[in-house]
Design an enzyme around this catalytic site. Structure first.
Site, PDB file in Angstrom:
ATOM      1  N   ASP A   1       3.028   0.379   1.019  1.00 31.23           N
ATOM      2  CA  ASP A   1       2.289   0.122   2.257  1.00 31.23           C
ATOM      3  C   ASP A   1       3.102   0.519   3.481  1.00 31.23           C
ATOM      4  OD1 ASP A   1       0.140  -0.835   0.818  1.00 31.23           O
ATOM      5  OD2 ASP A   1       0.856  -2.904   0.837  1.00 31.23           O
TER       6      ASP A   1
ATOM      7  N   ASP B   1      -0.867  -0.324   8.521  1.00 34.21           N
ATOM      8  CA  ASP B   1      -1.625  -0.067   7.297  1.00 34.21           C
ATOM      9  C   ASP B   1      -2.188  -1.385   6.797  1.00 34.21           C
ATOM     10  OD1 ASP B   1      -2.390   1.670   4.920  1.00 34.21           O
ATOM     11  OD2 ASP B   1      -1.206   0.105   3.924  1.00 34.21           O
TER      12      ASP B   1
ATOM     13  N   CYS C   1       9.372  13.714   3.243  1.00 28.21           N
ATOM     14  CA  CYS C   1       9.286  15.170   3.110  1.00 28.21           C
ATOM     15  C   CYS C   1       7.874  15.705   3.294  1.00 28.21           C
ATOM     16  CB  CYS C   1       9.825  15.609   1.749  1.00 28.21           C
ATOM     17  SG  CYS C   1       8.780  15.139   0.343  1.00 28.21           S
TER      18      CYS C   1
ATOM     19  N   CYS D   1       4.351  11.551   1.159  1.00 32.80           N
ATOM     20  CA  CYS D   1       5.705  11.056   1.373  1.00 32.80           C
ATOM     21  C   CYS D   1       6.018  11.114   2.866  1.00 32.80           C
ATOM     22  CB  CYS D   1       6.713  11.877   0.579  1.00 32.80           C
ATOM     23  SG  CYS D   1       8.432  11.389   0.842  1.00 32.80           S
TER      24      CYS D   1
ATOM     25  N   CYS E   1       8.557   9.356  -4.272  1.00 33.02           N
ATOM     26  CA  CYS E   1       8.154  10.751  -4.148  1.00 33.02           C
ATOM     27  C   CYS E   1       8.671  11.550  -5.347  1.00 33.02           C
ATOM     28  CB  CYS E   1       8.682  11.340  -2.841  1.00 33.02           C
ATOM     29  SG  CYS E   1       8.214  13.063  -2.580  1.00 33.02           S
TER      30      CYS E   1
ATOM     31  N   CYS F   1      11.107  14.645  -3.612  1.00 27.62           N
ATOM     32  CA  CYS F   1      12.431  14.397  -3.020  1.00 27.62           C
ATOM     33  C   CYS F   1      13.086  13.119  -3.503  1.00 27.62           C
ATOM     34  CB  CYS F   1      12.336  14.373  -1.491  1.00 27.62           C
ATOM     35  SG  CYS F   1      11.435  12.946  -0.838  1.00 27.62           S
TER      36      CYS F   1
ATOM     37  N   GLU G   1      -5.593   3.142  10.797  1.00 28.08           N
ATOM     38  CA  GLU G   1      -6.488   4.013  10.049  1.00 28.08           C
ATOM     39  C   GLU G   1      -7.919   3.863  10.563  1.00 28.08           C
ATOM     40  OE1 GLU G   1      -5.012   4.361   5.546  1.00 28.08           O
ATOM     41  OE2 GLU G   1      -5.211   2.294   6.237  1.00 28.08           O
TER      42      GLU G   1
END
Length: 395
Positions: free
Chosen positions: A358, A181, A332, A329, A348, A351, A265
């Site tokens: 990052d 990332d 989850c 997330c 998150c 959860c 990406e």
């Protein structure tokens, strides 16, 4: 390209600059010919026709005839290649070259005896119409080179780059996948939890750069003092550029050796760094903030890092969709803007999973993006009424 620091003598610098000027002159003439083309007119001349015109120009102008015909012909070949890349949609249209900014030329037909090693630190290369020019032997010159390019940057440093395609780095064969990332505060975050930051300006360099920029604003245009200040600014920026390139080379080599598959990406960096100033009729908004963001993206070497990864880990780099990687997330699969609480904090709301924002995005990238048949983003578990599919990614 294997690039080395060129060390020309003072009398050789003038001859090298003459080669650069002639190559730039030929390039600009070819660029102007294609700029005059309009729909309905005859096709712009190609390389063969332009080479014939170059022969006529050399017969008419003594200053052009005094230069190397190989250097001038290669400028036309470079332009033809650039136009071919433009028509194939992989590069922008060739533009006008400017003195002091675009200084360089290419030489072909290089034989093994044209590159010699003098001692442990220095070698020499034969340049047409110039003679033997020394360069810093920082590493072995690749075998079988057929061409090289001589360039001079804005800081006045000369380099010679021998054209050679290195072999890609073989994968370790461990089957491991890593997600990468790219960001501003953190240059590159890995799914393994590593945070990598490229070295930028030091505090002293920032102070010196500000002083030089203020001094430049007071210089008269075209004066010798202005030229000296611009060269000093270029030297400060050149050091930072070299640090960034060195960082990219080390990180890309390390990743290519450690992982079999590297996922990044799929970002349109050229579009992301486009200016927001707009036009007189429709001025842009937050122009200063957008300019700062553009500088941050370019300073972290987003495009260069992926390009070098693709060179070194050929066939092992995959690009995945960037949508919602920072909001999903990695534990989850819940997607919500509230998950990204700040630049560095991810928590998150479903959860309670928390980690560096990052790193969480890098883990989503490493896992790939799961999309439904209709293209809707879904958690990692998938939609209950449709089969999830892994998004296609280009190598």
């Amino acid at each position: 390209m294997s690039r080395y620091r060129l060390l020309p003598a003072p009398e050789q610098v003038a001859e090298l600059l003459e080669h650069c000027a002639q190559a730039r002159f030929v390039w600009n003439l070819a660029c102007e010919q294609h700029a005059h083309w309009r729909p309905g007119r005859a096709a712009a001349p190609g390389y063969n026709e332009q080479a014939r015109q170059l022969t006529e120009a050399r017969a008419e102008f003594a200053w052009l005839r005094a230069g190397s015909v190989t250097v001038q012909q290669q400028a036309l070949r470079d332009f033809a290649h650039a136009m071919s890349s433009f028509f194939r949609g992989i590069h922008r249209r060739p533009s006008w070259r400017k003195a002091g900014r675009d200084e360089g030329f290419r030489q072909v037909g290089v034989k093994p005896e044209h590159v010699q090693r003098l001692n442990r630190r220095y070698g020499r290369v034969l340049v047409p119409k110039v003679g033997w020019v020394r360069f810093r032997w920082s590493r072995a010159v690749p075998e079988g080179v057929k061409s090289y390019r001589v360039t001079c940057d804005r800081a006045g440093r000369w380099h010679v780059a021998f054209a050679a395609i290195p072999d890609p780095i073989p994968g370790p064969g461990n089957g491991q996948t890593v997600g990468l990332d790219r960001g501003i505060a953190v240059s590159a975050a890995l799914s393994t939890g590593e945070l990598l930051v490229v070295a930028g300006f030091s505090q002293g360099e920032r102070r010196r750069l500000r002083r030089l920029q203020r001094r430049l604003a007071r210089c008269a245009r075209g004066s010798n003092r202005r030229a000296r200040v611009k060269a000093a600014i270029a030297r400060v920026k050149a050091r930072v550029t070299e640090r960034r390139k060195d960082w990219v080379e080390k990180i890309s080599t390390d990743l290519a050796r450690r992982f079999d598959l590297i996922r990044v990406e799929d970002l349109d960096i050229r579009g992301m760094t486009r200016s927001a100033k707009g036009t007189v009729e429709r001025p842009g908004r937050n122009v200063g903030q957008k300019a700062g963001l553009n500088r941050g993206i370019l300073a972290n070497g987003w495009g260069l890092l992926v390009a070098r990864l693709q060179h070194k880990a050929a066939g092992r780099v995959r690009k995945v969709r960037a949508a919602y990687t920072s909001q999903q997330c990695s534990a989850c699969g819940h997607i919500a803007p509230e998950n990204r609480q700040s630049q560095a904090v991810f928590r998150c709301v479903a959860c309670g999973f928390a980690c560096h924002a990052d790193v969480n995005a890098a883990r989503n990238i490493a896992a790939g993006r799961a999309v439904t048949a209709r293209g809707a983003l879904q958690p990692l578990g998938g939609a209950v009424n449709r089969e999830p599919h892994l998004a296609t990614s280009a190598p």
